[in-house]
Write an enzyme that holds these catalytic residues in place. Structure first.
Site, PDB file in Angstrom:
ATOM      1  N   PHE A 184       0.818  -1.227   0.000  1.00 17.10           N
ATOM      2  CA  PHE A 184       0.000   0.000   0.000  1.00 17.10           C
ATOM      3  C   PHE A 184       0.844   1.267   0.000  1.00 17.10           C
ATOM      4  O   PHE A 184       0.347   2.349  -0.294  1.00 17.10           O
ATOM      5  CB  PHE A 184      -0.965  -0.002   1.203  1.00 17.10           C
ATOM      6  CG  PHE A 184      -0.362   0.484   2.488  1.00 17.10           C
ATOM      7  CD1 PHE A 184       0.245  -0.389   3.373  1.00 17.10           C
ATOM      8  CD2 PHE A 184      -0.393   1.835   2.809  1.00 17.10           C
ATOM      9  CE1 PHE A 184       0.813   0.070   4.547  1.00 17.10           C
ATOM     10  CE2 PHE A 184       0.176   2.298   3.995  1.00 17.10           C
ATOM     11  CZ  PHE A 184       0.784   1.411   4.861  1.00 17.10           C
ATOM     12  N   LYS A 185       2.135   1.176   0.284  1.00 23.80           N
ATOM     13  CA  LYS A 185       2.962   2.377   0.339  1.00 23.80           C
ATOM     14  C   LYS A 185       3.025   3.085  -1.016  1.00 23.80           C
ATOM     15  O   LYS A 185       3.310   4.273  -1.072  1.00 23.80           O
ATOM     16  CB  LYS A 185       4.352   2.026   0.848  1.00 23.80           C
ATOM     17  CG  LYS A 185       4.280   1.367   2.241  1.00 23.80           C
ATOM     18  CD  LYS A 185       5.290   1.860   3.199  1.00 23.80           C
ATOM     19  CE  LYS A 185       5.058   1.490   4.648  1.00 23.80           C
ATOM     20  NZ  LYS A 185       4.660   0.134   4.980  1.00 23.80           N
ATOM     21  N   ASP A 186       2.732   2.352  -2.108  1.00 25.64           N
ATOM     22  CA  ASP A 186       2.700   2.993  -3.426  1.00 25.64           C
ATOM     23  C   ASP A 186       1.650   4.105  -3.496  1.00 25.64           C
ATOM     24  O   ASP A 186       1.834   5.081  -4.225  1.00 25.64           O
ATOM     25  CB  ASP A 186       2.374   1.957  -4.511  1.00 25.64           C
ATOM     26  CG  ASP A 186       3.540   1.010  -4.779  1.00 25.64           C
ATOM     27  OD1 ASP A 186       4.698   1.446  -4.732  1.00 25.64           O
ATOM     28  OD2 ASP A 186       3.277  -0.187  -5.044  1.00 25.64           O
TER      29      ASP A 186
END
Ligand SMILES: *Cc1c(COP(=O)(O)O)cnc(C)c1O
Length: 470
Positions: free
Chosen positions: A111-113
């Site tokens: 999810f860091k994208d």
């Protein structure tokens, strides 16, 4: 929109400065002076909007004078258009009122994208406006570094340096970072632990001459712009599942309290969020703090969900500040006391205030692997260990009556990023998405250094394009 520090001792700052600075100069964390609220009609209209359109509407009040909504929309269309699913953050139903929000369709499969990609676009725009270069440095246990590299490699004015502990990230995690072939990407494998990497990064930030020489900046999880970008998927998930005023609860696999705090921000902005569940692995400081009032870091235990192997949850300071009446002086004294004693007490009143919005659940290693197995038996799909910690918490909290109605569990990483654990639990080795089909054939680029700040500094000064220049 102006931002103030949780420790009350820094000048108010604009979005652009908050974006570039990360931490406030008094050591506190930036928060908006007041929570913006979105008109109910706007939120009701999100049902018919694309992910990029919702992102632009949600980010506009935060970005204040820095970026207007059409600019944000163009950025969001560009970066979220590169995700490998048309819905960007698709929902799948896994029970009568249970859903999984898939946050792993970005390039680096976690999810860091979501936050890092739009941060890259914002950096590019702000640095061009100011005619500046920036060197971003990050220590990573796997996911943050990959997301930063992928997001910043197209940025003309940014060099990105990522330190990872040699041999202590999964091979997939390492290859996603080291097979990026771009002149502004610099991977350093440090002979040491993640904590050693982080200690080197902290010391480099404390070296004023070095900071000036390479124009140093950071993208760690206390950066406000990252949190703002993460509020967006709470809005899109809610719009896809529920009527505008209906309450939906979210279960969030948590380490640094960033992602789950973004859900709290969405609630303060007017979204119909029921409860937010803090799902931790064996590193359960947040669960202990919420159930006993005692916030005290223990030693870090390595687990199958390494991105949550964190003891001090930095973003928790933002919540404490908000639920204790936003008293910067009191917060400053409290954090100084915490730095000295490594422990903090939450009063009954504070725990009560937190419990209005949050519940918590900790999951051990065996239960995590068992949940991957059970999930596969029930749905014939694989989940990663972080997501399994979340699903286990969702089931336990519903059983206890702590959560009811529609529950969305955030799936924070793709199972193929953690193949050994998934295979151990199910006997099945998860496939990488097509974009990474040749990952094992690509040449890797990295520099190895001893666990030594001088060696790391030398590598950076030699390679970074901004060094010595503007
Ligand atoms: C970073 C990360 C988390 C924890 O997120 P926080 O914002 O630090 O709470 C959970 N799962 C994965 C896969 C991550 O990369």
């Amino acid at each position: 929109m102006h931002y103030i520090s949780t420790r009350g001792d820094a000048p108010a700052a604009a979005f652009e400065d908050v974006l570039l600075a990360g931490l406030a100069p008094d050591g506190g964390l930036y928060v908006p002076r007041a929570w913006p609220s979105l008109p109910a009609e706007a939120v009701a209209g999100f049902e018919d909007r694309t992910y990029a359109e919702v992102a632009a509407a949600v980010l506009a009040p935060f970005a204040g004078g820095a970026f207007d909504e059409p600019t944000l929309l163009a950025m969001a269309r560009d970066v979220y258009g590169r995700f490998d699913h048309p819905d960007v953050a698709p929902l799948t139903q896994v029970g009568e009122e249970d859903y999984i929000l898939e946050l792993f369709h970005g390039r680096t499969l976690a999810f860091k994208d979501f936050a890092m990609q739009i941060l890259g676009a914002m950096f590019d725009a702000v640095l061009a406006r100011r005619d500046r270069r920036l060197t971003i440095i990050a220590a990573t246990s796997g996911d943050t570094g990959a997301a930063a590299i992928e997001a910043l490699r197209p940025c003309e004015r940014v060099d990105v340096v990522v330190l990872h502990p040699e041999g202590r990230v999964t091979e997939v995690q390492r290859r996603i970072m080291t097979t990026v072939d771009a002149p502004n990407v610099h991977n350093i494998a440090v002979e040491g632990s993640f904590d050693d990497c982080q200690a080197i990064v902290k010391r480099l930030f404390a070296d004023d001459a070095f900071v000036a020489a390479v124009s140093l900046g950071g993208v760690n999880s206390i950066n406000w712009a990252r949190l703002a970008a993460q509020t967006v998927y709470y809005f899109t998930a809610h719009a896809a599942l529920a009527a505008p005023g209906e309450r939906v609860s979210f279960v969030v696999p948590t380490g640094n309290f960033g992602d789950v705090f973004a859900g709290y921000v969405a609630k303060r902005m007017g979204l119909g969020v029921g409860r937010l569940a803090v799902a931790t692995n064996a590193n359960d400081i947040l669960h202990r703090a919420m159930t006993t009032g005692h916030y005290a870091p223990a030693a870090v235990t390595p687990t199958a969900s390494p991105s949550m192997d964190i003891q001090v949850a930095s973003n928790f300071e933002r919540l404490l500040y908000d639920v204790t009446g936003r008293d910067g002086a009191a917060m400053k004294a409290r954090m100084a006391d915490f730095a000295a004693t490594r422990a903090m007490r939450l009063s009954e009143a504070e725990r009560g205030a937190i419990a209005e919005d949050f519940v918590s659940c900790a999951t051990g290693e065996e239960e995590t692997l068992a949940e991957i197995r059970t999930h596969y038996d029930e749905t014939q799909t694989l989940i990663d260990p972080h997501t399994a910690v979340g699903r286990r918490a969702a089931k336990a909290l519903r059983r206890q009556g702590a959560l009811d109605g529609k529950i969305v569990t955030l799936a924070t990483a793709h199972p193929a990023k953690f193949p050994a654990s998934v295979e151990k639990a199910t006997g099945i080795r998860p496939d990488l998405p097509p974009a990474y089909a040749d990952l094992y054939d690509r040449p890797e680029k990295m520099v190895r250094t001893p666990n030594d700040i001088e060696a790391v500094r030398g590598v950076i000064l030699e390679r970074v394009r901004g060094a010595g220049g503007a």
